[in-house]
Design an enzyme around this catalytic site. Structure first.
Site, PDB file in Angstrom:
ATOM      1  N   ASP A 129      25.842  34.436  36.138  1.00 26.13           N
ATOM      2  CA  ASP A 129      27.211  33.927  36.130  1.00 26.13           C
ATOM      3  C   ASP A 129      27.264  32.739  35.147  1.00 26.13           C
ATOM      4  O   ASP A 129      26.248  32.311  34.593  1.00 26.13           O
ATOM      5  CB  ASP A 129      27.690  33.547  37.545  1.00 26.13           C
TER       6      ASP A 129
HETATM    7  C1  NOJ Z   1      32.671  32.676  36.853  1.00 25.62           C
HETATM    8  C2  NOJ Z   1      33.006  33.617  37.950  1.00 25.62           C
HETATM    9  O1  NOJ Z   1      32.266  33.325  39.117  1.00 25.62           O
HETATM   10  C3  NOJ Z   1      32.775  35.078  37.577  1.00 25.62           C
HETATM   11  O2  NOJ Z   1      33.254  35.888  38.610  1.00 25.62           O
HETATM   12  C4  NOJ Z   1      33.442  35.386  36.274  1.00 25.62           C
HETATM   13  O3  NOJ Z   1      33.324  36.748  35.972  1.00 25.62           O
HETATM   14  C5  NOJ Z   1      32.838  34.506  35.216  1.00 25.62           C
HETATM   15  N1  NOJ Z   1      33.088  33.113  35.560  1.00 25.62           N
HETATM   16  C6  NOJ Z   1      33.380  34.785  33.822  1.00 25.62           C
HETATM   17  O4  NOJ Z   1      34.668  34.331  33.719  1.00 25.62           O
END
Ligand code: NOJ
Length: 729
Positions: A268
């Site tokens: 993430d």
């Molecule tokens: C953080 C989020 O937790 C995740 O779900 C998301 O896909 C990513 N950022 C990218 O934006």
């Protein structure tokens, strides 16, 4: 068509051989470039970024650039970089693209896998036409805590629902085959345990015993893997004290070794760098080491891999085999998507189909929570209708969290739809509050006057879009701002009063509910929410959504979910609470509260209709289930009211009693959305095999232990009559 300059397109050649050939030629910088994902494409492309792409500095970009930038960047990667390795463009295409469908929690309340899959397909058509090949969806974190803002993006509390609907999304996004121009690689996220954040506070620690992890939290991920999901994303949280992004148990032992996943794993956002904030690694170099060894292939945004893996190789703290393993998974995905072979952007779809799906999904996702004296549906002959509240005409709030591509101009609000349906002169409108959080009562008198002038009041209440989603946890579950006072004030007009609640989570609004005659829970319903709600209010369609998450009476009951274990002292059905201040009685020592009923406000699976359904004659086809066989559980479901409608019929199972572990009081094992005509009865059947009953026992073996089981076919998790059957050795 763009074709890799230095690698002739040869789709028939085995992908692994093509990867081998590339790995032999790649420098370490090119490998680490592949393992790096950046947000900084920027419009227009700068000379600097163009140069970086030529040098192979990045393997992927996320949430950045427009269609033209992406196309140009891809051209440079394919034709001007040394090895012609394509980029992959990822984006959060979560619930629709330009046309927005309900938030995922709302989608799940439709229990309609086909329609959800279709919505994902349409989002894929629209996104791939803009040069996006990868979405960070579905989010299949089990969410049992409405304080957690990301419950909005989840499919609710139940592993079976999240497995079936998550898999439907994967199929929809990815389409028939990954290499098609309109296929969007899906991403099962967040692996794992993110939804169990302590206190419902986003990013917080999760403590999940292995038996619960495997039985509940991992099940939808396993289902996504079995459906062929292309990628996984690690979670931000620690799981049992080890951050998910450096968690070899999750990523190596389970995902790769047990489940044989051969797709790609992305971290993430900044999560590798954050290993140090967790105190799990001493610095970025250590973080790169632990993430790589745990099995994270691509690093989202932070640059620990690019900055430190070379030095880790020199110090022999990681091996080239570790690096090549990660690069192989990344290249495999790119080959599977046909990116090396000049995959074109898909053709732009027309909006008509997406609007139709968005309307149907919004309709099916709305849950009728209350309808005293059959107030709904309203009659179109009504004189005047007062439309009141901050969410009656808010295009952005209606789209909900994660709608960065959502086109607000396309959004049809309830106010617009009701005016169109009834004519503007019969709709009296007062927002009463400027926004969902407005605490000023200054505009209440005008709203009250309109209520007096009307024949019925429809109140549009709930949360702003920005109140749920990432980093939007709440400690209170009330209707925010002065909304509860608004309900109270308007009740004094004595008119029939209906609330349509748009929110990203279950709210607790017991006192307001008592003053309302009818309540429709519409989540954030997306682009077509307005017409869907107008048609439901006036009976052109009948509500059929059911809750995929338990609604607490108060935040103090959280976590509350239907598939709980029994305590040793379960309270009786009429044994709701001991009045405070009374003397203790031995029979009072049951599992409950002294100041609140222990049962939920609305149970999982709950939802009313404009007709009534009766369940009867629940049967099991055989008294015993043999290892190879199956039993059929059936029941008659009858539409005993006066109109045709859909009913979501649910199969629950419990048992066995006397196994190696205590088992939940009920678990959902199947569901069917059936359409019944007024007066029609239908036999609804579910077949159960032994494998469907399997769970993790005390030795962490996945099997259905012998013993007595019980099955219900029911309208929700709190009702139904059960039948018994046994499972032998
Ligand atoms: C953080 C989020 O937790 C995740 O779900 C998301 O896909 C990513 N950022 C990218 O934006």
């Amino acid at each position: 068509m763009l074709v890799a300059a230095n690698l002739a397109a040869a789709p028939a050649v085995n992908i692994e051989q093509r990867i081998d050939a590339l790995l032999k030629r790649m420098t370490i910088e090119e490998k680490l470039g592949q393992m790096s994902q950046s947000t900084s494409l920027a419009t227009p492309l700068s000379d600097e970024i163009k140069q970086q792409i030529r040098q192979g500095r990045w393997g992927s970009f996320l949430n950045t650039g427009n269609a033209a930038d992406r196309m140009e960047a891809q051209r440079i990667a394919l034709q001007e970089s040394r090895l012609g390795i394509p980029l992959i463009f990822g984006r959060d295409v979560i619930h629709g693209y330009r046309i927005v469908v309900p938030i995922p929690l709302g989608e799940s309340a439709s229990w309609d896998a086909d329609l959800i899959s279709r919505a994902a397909r349409e989002a894929a058509l629209a996104a791939t036409a803009d040069g996006i090949q990868w979405t960070f969806a579905p989010m299949i974190d089990i969410a049992r805590d409405p304080r957690w803002g990301r419950i909005a993006e989840s499919l609710g509390e139940d592993p079976h629902v999240a497995s079936v609907l998550g898999a439907a999304m994967v199929r929809g996004f990815q389409g028939e085959s990954l290499d098609r121009a309109d296929s969007l690689a899906a991403c099962a996220k967040h692996y794992a345990g993110y939804g169990a954040a302590e206190g419902g506070r986003d990013y917080n620690s999760a403590w999940i015993p292995e038996i619960l992890l495997r039985d509940v939290y991992l099940r939808p991920f396993r289902a996504a893997r079995d459906t062929g999901v292309a990628t996984f994303m690690t979670a931000f949280n620690t799981l049992n004290a080890v951050p998910a992004t450096g968690n070899g148990f999750l990523l190596r032992d389970i995902l790769r070794n047990e489940w044989k996943f051969d797709g790609m794993v992305v971290s993430d956002y900044d999560a590798i760098a954050e290993l140090t904030a967790h105190g799990y690694t001493s610095d970025a170099r250590d973080a790169a080491r632990k993430a790589l060894l745990a099995g994270v292939d691509m690093e989202m945004v932070s640059t620990a891999y690019f900055d430190w893996v070379k030095s880790l190789l020199q110090a022999q703290l990681v091996t080239m085999k570790d690096v090549d393993g990660a690069v192989r998974n990344i290249l495999r995905l790119k080959f599977r998507l046909g990116l090396f072979d000049g995959r074109p952007a898909a053709a732009k779809p027309s909006d008509a189909q997406a609007l139709d799906t968005a309307g149907r999904l919004a309709t099916e996702s709305v849950v009728l929570l209350k309808n005293s004296n059959g107030l709904l549906p309203l009659k179109k002959t009504i004189g005047k209708l007062a439309v009141i509240g901050p969410l009656a005409d808010s295009r952005t709030d209606q789209m909900g969290t994660w709608s960065m591509d959502g086109d607000a101009r396309e959004v049809r609000t309830p106010l617009a739809a009701l005016r169109e349906m009834l004519g503007s002169d019969r709709v009296l409108y007062a927002p009463a509050l400027k926004s969902a959080i407005d605490a000023s009562t200054a505009e209440f008198p005008r709203a009250l006057r309109l209520a007096h002038e009307s024949d019925a009041v429809v109140l549009f209440l709930g949360e702003a879009a920005t109140m749920s989603g990432e980093a939007r946890s709440r400690a209170f579950l009330n209707l925010p701002g002065a909304q509860e006072e608004l309900v109270e004030r308007l009740a004094s007009a004595g008119k029939p009063m209906i609330a349509v609640i748009m929110a990203g989570r279950p709210l607790a609004f017991h006192r307001s509910a008592e003053k309302l005659d009818a309540i429709l829970y519409a989540w954030h319903p997306g682009t077509m929410g307005g017409p869907a709600i107008a048609h439901l209010l006036f009976g052109d369609s009948a509500p059929s959504g059911k809750l995929t998450v338990t609604f607490p009476r108060s935040v103090g009951q959280v976590p509350i979910y239907y598939a709980h274990l029994s305590t040793g002292r379960p309270p009786g059905a009429n044994d709701l609470g001991v009045p405070m201040g009374t003397r203790e009685n031995p029979q009072d020592y049951t599992s409950r509260y002294i100041d609140l009923d222990f049962t939920p406000e609305y149970p999982f699976g709950y939802g009313l209709s404009y007709t009534t359904f009766e369940y009867s004659a629940t049967r099991v086809s055989a008294p015993a289930l043999t290892s190879a066989g199956s039993v059929t559980i059936s029941a008659q479901v009858a539409d005993t009211g006066h109109r045709d409608a859909d009913e979501v019929v649910q199969l629950y199972v419990s048992g066995p009693v006397g196994g190696s572990v205590a088992r939940p009081v009920r678990e959902l094992k199947g569901f069917k959305r059936v359409h019944l005509k007024a007066g029609q009865r239908q036999m609804v059947e579910f077949s159960i095999r032994r494998a469907d009953l399997a769970y993790y026992n005390s030795r962490m073996e996945f099997s259905a232990e012998p013993g007595n089981y019980r099955a219900w076919i029911a309208p929700d998790s709190a009702r139904g009559t059960s039948v018994e059957f046994t499972v032998g050795n």
